[in-house]
Design a protein around this motif. Structure first.
Motif, short mmCIF file in Angstrom:
data_model
loop_
_atom_site.label_atom_id
_atom_site.label_comp_id
_atom_site.label_asym_id
_atom_site.label_seq_id
_atom_site.Cartn_x
_atom_site.Cartn_y
_atom_site.Cartn_z
N HIS A 121 -7.12 -2.87 -4.47
CA HIS A 121 -7.52 -1.62 -5.13
C HIS A 121 -6.88 -1.57 -6.51
O HIS A 121 -5.78 -2.08 -6.71
CB HIS A 121 -7.04 -0.40 -4.35
CG HIS A 121 -7.23 -0.47 -2.87
ND1 HIS A 121 -8.46 -0.62 -2.28
CD2 HIS A 121 -6.33 -0.42 -1.85
CE1 HIS A 121 -8.30 -0.65 -0.97
NE2 HIS A 121 -7.03 -0.53 -0.67
N VAL A 130 1.33 4.48 1.01
CA VAL A 130 0.64 5.34 1.97
C VAL A 130 1.65 6.17 2.74
O VAL A 130 2.71 5.67 3.10
CB VAL A 130 -0.16 4.48 2.98
CG1 VAL A 130 -0.82 5.36 4.04
CG2 VAL A 130 -1.22 3.63 2.28
N TYR A 170 -5.35 4.85 13.44
CA TYR A 170 -4.32 5.12 12.44
C TYR A 170 -4.98 5.86 11.28
O TYR A 170 -6.13 5.60 10.95
CB TYR A 170 -3.77 3.77 11.97
CG TYR A 170 -3.16 3.77 10.59
CD1 TYR A 170 -1.78 3.72 10.42
CD2 TYR A 170 -3.97 3.80 9.46
CE1 TYR A 170 -1.23 3.71 9.15
CE2 TYR A 170 -3.43 3.80 8.19
CZ TYR A 170 -2.06 3.76 8.04
OH TYR A 170 -1.54 3.77 6.78
N HIS A 196 -9.44 -7.58 0.27
CA HIS A 196 -9.57 -6.30 -0.44
C HIS A 196 -8.33 -6.00 -1.26
O HIS A 196 -7.21 -6.27 -0.85
CB HIS A 196 -9.91 -5.16 0.52
CG HIS A 196 -8.93 -4.98 1.65
ND1 HIS A 196 -8.85 -5.85 2.71
CD2 HIS A 196 -7.99 -4.03 1.88
CE1 HIS A 196 -7.91 -5.44 3.55
NE2 HIS A 196 -7.36 -4.34 3.07
N ASP A 240 -7.06 6.93 4.45
CA ASP A 240 -7.36 5.65 5.09
C ASP A 240 -7.50 5.87 6.59
O ASP A 240 -6.70 6.60 7.19
CB ASP A 240 -6.17 4.68 4.92
CG ASP A 240 -6.05 4.07 3.54
OD1 ASP A 240 -7.08 3.65 2.99
OD2 ASP A 240 -4.91 3.99 3.03
N ILE A 260 -5.79 0.15 13.70
CA ILE A 260 -4.52 -0.55 13.93
C ILE A 260 -4.04 -0.47 15.39
O ILE A 260 -3.75 -1.50 16.00
CB ILE A 260 -3.43 -0.03 12.96
CG1 ILE A 260 -3.76 -0.44 11.52
CG2 ILE A 260 -2.04 -0.52 13.36
CD1 ILE A 260 -2.87 0.20 10.47
N ARG A 271 -12.00 4.14 3.88
CA ARG A 271 -11.37 5.06 2.92
C ARG A 271 -12.31 6.24 2.78
O ARG A 271 -13.53 6.06 2.74
CB ARG A 271 -11.22 4.46 1.53
CG ARG A 271 -11.20 2.97 1.50
CD ARG A 271 -9.82 2.40 1.34
NE ARG A 271 -9.80 1.01 1.74
CZ ARG A 271 -8.91 0.50 2.58
NH1 ARG A 271 -8.00 1.26 3.14
NH2 ARG A 271 -8.92 -0.78 2.88
N HIS A 309 -5.28 -8.58 0.07
CA HIS A 309 -4.93 -9.16 1.38
C HIS A 309 -6.15 -9.00 2.29
O HIS A 309 -7.14 -8.37 1.92
CB HIS A 309 -3.66 -8.53 1.96
CG HIS A 309 -3.75 -7.08 2.35
ND1 HIS A 309 -2.64 -6.29 2.54
CD2 HIS A 309 -4.82 -6.25 2.59
CE1 HIS A 309 -3.01 -5.07 2.90
NE2 HIS A 309 -4.32 -5.02 2.92
N LEU A 362 -7.83 3.32 9.99
CA LEU A 362 -7.87 1.94 10.47
C LEU A 362 -7.77 1.90 12.00
O LEU A 362 -7.23 2.84 12.61
CB LEU A 362 -6.73 1.09 9.88
CG LEU A 362 -6.81 0.72 8.40
CD1 LEU A 362 -6.10 1.74 7.54
CD2 LEU A 362 -6.23 -0.66 8.12
N ARG A 400 0.88 -1.17 0.00
CA ARG A 400 0.00 0.00 0.00
C ARG A 400 0.92 1.22 0.00
O ARG A 400 1.73 1.37 0.92
CB ARG A 400 -0.89 0.03 1.24
CG ARG A 400 -1.90 -1.13 1.35
CD ARG A 400 -2.92 -1.08 0.25
NE ARG A 400 -3.96 -2.12 0.40
CZ ARG A 400 -3.94 -3.31 -0.21
NH1 ARG A 400 -2.93 -3.65 -1.00
NH2 ARG A 400 -4.94 -4.16 -0.03
N HIS A 453 -7.07 -8.75 6.74
CA HIS A 453 -6.49 -8.63 8.08
C HIS A 453 -7.57 -8.35 9.12
O HIS A 453 -8.72 -8.02 8.77
CB HIS A 453 -5.39 -7.56 8.12
CG HIS A 453 -5.72 -6.30 7.34
ND1 HIS A 453 -6.72 -5.44 7.69
CD2 HIS A 453 -5.15 -5.78 6.22
CE1 HIS A 453 -6.75 -4.43 6.84
NE2 HIS A 453 -5.82 -4.61 5.92
N GLN A 473 -3.38 7.53 0.86
CA GLN A 473 -2.96 6.50 -0.10
C GLN A 473 -3.08 7.03 -1.52
O GLN A 473 -4.03 7.73 -1.85
CB GLN A 473 -3.83 5.26 0.08
CG GLN A 473 -3.48 4.13 -0.88
CD GLN A 473 -3.92 2.74 -0.44
OE1 GLN A 473 -3.70 1.78 -1.16
NE2 GLN A 473 -4.52 2.62 0.73
C1 1HN Z 1 -4.40 -1.53 4.30
O1 1HN Z 1 -4.87 -2.75 4.10
C2 1HN Z 1 -4.76 -0.50 3.46
O2 1HN Z 1 -6.13 -1.86 2.12
C3 1HN Z 1 -4.31 0.78 3.70
O3 1HN Z 1 -5.70 0.10 1.43
C4 1HN Z 1 -3.51 1.04 4.76
C5 1HN Z 1 -2.24 0.28 6.67
C6 1HN Z 1 -1.83 -0.72 7.48
C7 1HN Z 1 -2.29 -2.01 7.28
C8 1HN Z 1 -3.15 -2.29 6.25
C9 1HN Z 1 -5.60 -0.78 2.26
C10 1HN Z 1 -3.10 0.03 5.61
C11 1HN Z 1 -3.56 -1.27 5.40
#
Ligand code: 1HN
Length: 346
Positions: free
Chosen positions: A148, A71, A90, A146, A160, A164, A113, A105, A162, A69, A107, A94
């Motif tokens: 992009h 970012v 967090y 997901h 973004d 986290i 977004r 991926h 999250l 990503r 998680h 992006q």
């Molecule tokens: C993540 O999955 C995205 O999917 C963006 O766009 C920022 C930051 C840390 C961990 C996963 C995304 C992220 C992230």
């Protein structure tokens, strides 16, 4: 509340028990249990033009695929080195350049977004794609695949958000990479909004997740709602006209850990002093204005991001019609029964 005085006997005792991994409560109690929130998070604003320039530079240094990503993290000045915009959340900006893919991926962390610039790049969530426009609020539930992609000829930027730091605190992070950069699409474009976004639900629908089955809340629709409601001229002294994004299956927040909001402040409106326990990240969609956050004055314009820490008094003044998107950990506070607000006398 000050800690009890040190005496030679006490100091010697602390040193002795320290070897047994024991430590006295009475020297730290005042810092552990405070009369009101005392956050290391500070008020701050990030200007989009500055972020954008840095992102374009980053675009020349690394691809979305190599970075996974691409970012730049918005790190709170009071929390440097911790990848946090508030104590529990967090945020980052992006960039997906034309013809790039940010690979699939999934998680434990929930993600949102909020689209800042560009039109028509897509995100895919658990087998369904959505095309994104400026101001759209898009979510990726915990555990959802997901990726992009940008098939347009213009760069796409979004904010973004999250959970986290929250998941990190709980030591509950799991991550898996997809077998291909782009996941297989199994549902037609517009399927989720048709099933769940038309004030109906499939007759035998039983929610499998805590997160909303809607994963794009288009700006055009939310903005139109605010514009229609403003005609009634019912302004909340602290918020102007403020709406909460919901999970249409149960009326709860769209995500279990992050609440998201959209508010309209008409030209000349000044909000009454307000504070709440949920530290909040604001993204300006339309208009200019200033916010007083504690002793800090923040001026803002479109696409700027600013943060209001827990329990810091805030007032907003809109110098023209303004629309603010915001997100916070309010759903967590509410579920734990610890959410508090102070509206003054308003
Ligand atoms: C993540 O999955 C995205 O999917 C963006 O766009 C920022 C930051 C840390 C961990 C996963 C995304 C992220 C992230």
């Amino acid at each position: 509340m000050s800690a009890p005085a040190e005496t030679p006997e006490r100091t010697a005792f602390y040193a002795k028990i320290d070897k047994q991994n024991l430590t006295p409560l009475w020297t730290v109690l005042g810092a552990l249990i405070t009369p009101e929130p005392r956050s290391a998070c500070v008020p701050f604003v990030w200007r989009f033009d500055e972020i954008r320039a840095a992102m374009i530079e980053a675009g020349g240094l690394i691809t979305a695929k190599e970075a996974e990503r691409r970012v730049l993290i918005l790190e709170n000045p009071g929390l440097r080195g911790q990848s946090k915009i508030t104590t529990s959340l967090y945020a980052g900006v992006q960039l997906v350049l034309p013809h790039e893919v940010a690979p699939a991926h999934r998680h434990s962390q929930s993600a949102l977004r909020f689209v800042l610039e560009g039109s028509g790049a897509h995100t895919s969530v658990d087998g369904e794609r959505t095309e994104m426009q400026v101001g759209d609020f898009v979510i990726t539930p915990s555990g959802a695949w997901h990726d992009h992609g940008n098939h347009t000829d213009k760069p796409m930027f979004w904010l973004d958000g999250l959970d986290i730091p929250l998941i990190q605190f709980l030591d509950a992070s799991f991550l898996e990479h997809g077998s291909a950069d782009e996941q297989t699409i199994t549902r037609p474009l517009g399927d989720a909004p048709a099933r769940f976004g038309a004030n109906m639900l499939p007759v035998d629908y039983h929610p499998a997740k805590m997160t909303s089955p809607i994963f794009n809340y288009p700006y055009a629709r939310s903005r139109e709602a605010l514009e229609t409601m403003r005609r009634s001229q019912e302004w909340d002294p602290c918020h102007g006209l403020k709406m909460r994004y919901i999970n249409p299956a149960n009326g709860a927040h769209a995500m279990p850990t992050i609440g998201a909001f959209l508010q309209l402040l008409p030209k000349g409106f000044a909000t009454a002093r307000y504070r709440s326990t949920d530290a909040t990240v604001f993204s300006v969609v339309e208009g200019h204005g200033i916010s007083h956050v504690g002793d800090t004055t923040i001026s803002w314009g479109p696409k700027d991001t600013f943060v209001v820490p827990s329990w810091k008094p805030v007032t907003h003044e809109a110098s023209e019609d303004a629309v603010l998107f915001s997100f916070s950990d309010r759903p967590v506070h509410e579920k734990l029964g610890i959410w508090r607000e102070d509206r003054g006398n308003a």
